[in-house]
Design a protein around this motif. Sequence first.
Motif, mmCIF file in Angstrom:
data_model
loop_
_atom_site.group_PDB
_atom_site.id
_atom_site.type_symbol
_atom_site.label_atom_id
_atom_site.label_comp_id
_atom_site.label_asym_id
_atom_site.label_seq_id
_atom_site.Cartn_x
_atom_site.Cartn_y
_atom_site.Cartn_z
ATOM 1 N N ASP A 149 43.190 38.085 -5.430
ATOM 2 C CA ASP A 149 42.324 36.924 -5.620
ATOM 3 C C ASP A 149 43.121 35.809 -6.293
ATOM 4 O O ASP A 149 43.429 35.883 -7.481
ATOM 5 C CB ASP A 149 41.127 37.324 -6.480
ATOM 6 C CG ASP A 149 40.107 36.212 -6.649
ATOM 7 O OD1 ASP A 149 40.378 35.078 -6.233
ATOM 8 O OD2 ASP A 149 39.028 36.485 -7.218
ATOM 9 N N LYS A 195 34.693 32.751 -1.268
ATOM 10 C CA LYS A 195 35.118 31.539 -1.967
ATOM 11 C C LYS A 195 35.382 30.354 -1.034
ATOM 12 O O LYS A 195 35.637 29.245 -1.507
ATOM 13 C CB LYS A 195 36.371 31.816 -2.803
ATOM 14 C CG LYS A 195 36.104 32.654 -4.047
ATOM 15 C CD LYS A 195 37.330 32.725 -4.938
ATOM 16 C CE LYS A 195 37.013 33.454 -6.239
ATOM 17 N NZ LYS A 195 38.191 33.504 -7.136
ATOM 18 N N ASP A 198 33.569 27.109 -1.545
ATOM 19 C CA ASP A 198 34.033 26.335 -2.705
ATOM 20 C C ASP A 198 35.361 25.637 -2.436
ATOM 21 O O ASP A 198 35.988 25.083 -3.352
ATOM 22 C CB ASP A 198 34.191 27.254 -3.925
ATOM 23 C CG ASP A 198 32.869 27.831 -4.381
ATOM 24 O OD1 ASP A 198 31.832 27.156 -4.215
ATOM 25 O OD2 ASP A 198 32.862 28.961 -4.904
ATOM 26 N N LYS A 200 38.114 27.172 -1.360
ATOM 27 C CA LYS A 200 39.245 28.059 -1.637
ATOM 28 C C LYS A 200 39.691 28.756 -0.349
ATOM 29 O O LYS A 200 38.907 28.909 0.595
ATOM 30 C CB LYS A 200 38.843 29.120 -2.673
ATOM 31 C CG LYS A 200 38.392 28.554 -4.009
ATOM 32 C CD LYS A 200 39.555 27.999 -4.792
ATOM 33 C CE LYS A 200 39.119 27.501 -6.146
ATOM 34 N NZ LYS A 200 38.568 28.563 -7.011
#
Length: 227
Positions: A149, A195, A198, A200
């Motif tokens: 991550d 993600k 967002d 990402k």
Amino acid sequence: MSFTVEERGALNSLSYRLFFKNAEGKYISPFHDIPMYADESQKIFHMVVEVPRWTNAKMEIGTKDLLNPIKQDVKKGKLRYVANVFPHKGYIWNYGAIPQTWEDPAHKDGDTGCCGDNDPIDVCEIGSKVCSRGEVIKVKALGILAMIDEGETDWKVIAIDVEDSEAKDFNNIGDVQRLKPGYLEATVDWFRRYKIPDGKPENKFAFNDEFKDKVSHFYIYYFSHCV
């Protein structure tokens, strides 16, 4: 061993906190004071439920706060929520952490090539019950997923509540594949893409995106430190 919780502040607010108490009513830390093992001989772990299944608020143990209450994660002054990434609704398992574990940010893992994320080890509990936030349950580990991550090692333990009516049928990751077809693929898909809304990039995984079978206590001790 029993625990209770005390809510303070309004849910979905910056002030919300969920504090823990032991059987004597004394405030405790869910990070430091709840034992990692519920039954070490049987490799049964305690799990602190941070996020109930199907919910979206990104709740977590406040590892830097006094008494380590559960609170909602904040970024740039705003409360964090996970998006509904089609076809999923919120978190697709009861999500939480194993107490007294910690992924060391100074240790580079040999499998992922990345250091730990400085948080407790995460658990995805796949039983039939929707747990409550702050509930402390006993879980049987079935397997593990090595997620990377944003350049950090972030292991995900797949487990089931030992009190679940189906727990006796689940003993390894193969049982999950056989009895809950599609669930493991959905888990990888969820962690890969959650993600993206967002802004990402997709998350990556070690072991060619595959789960490692049945977590041994070696894995837990290797990535954990009593704190």
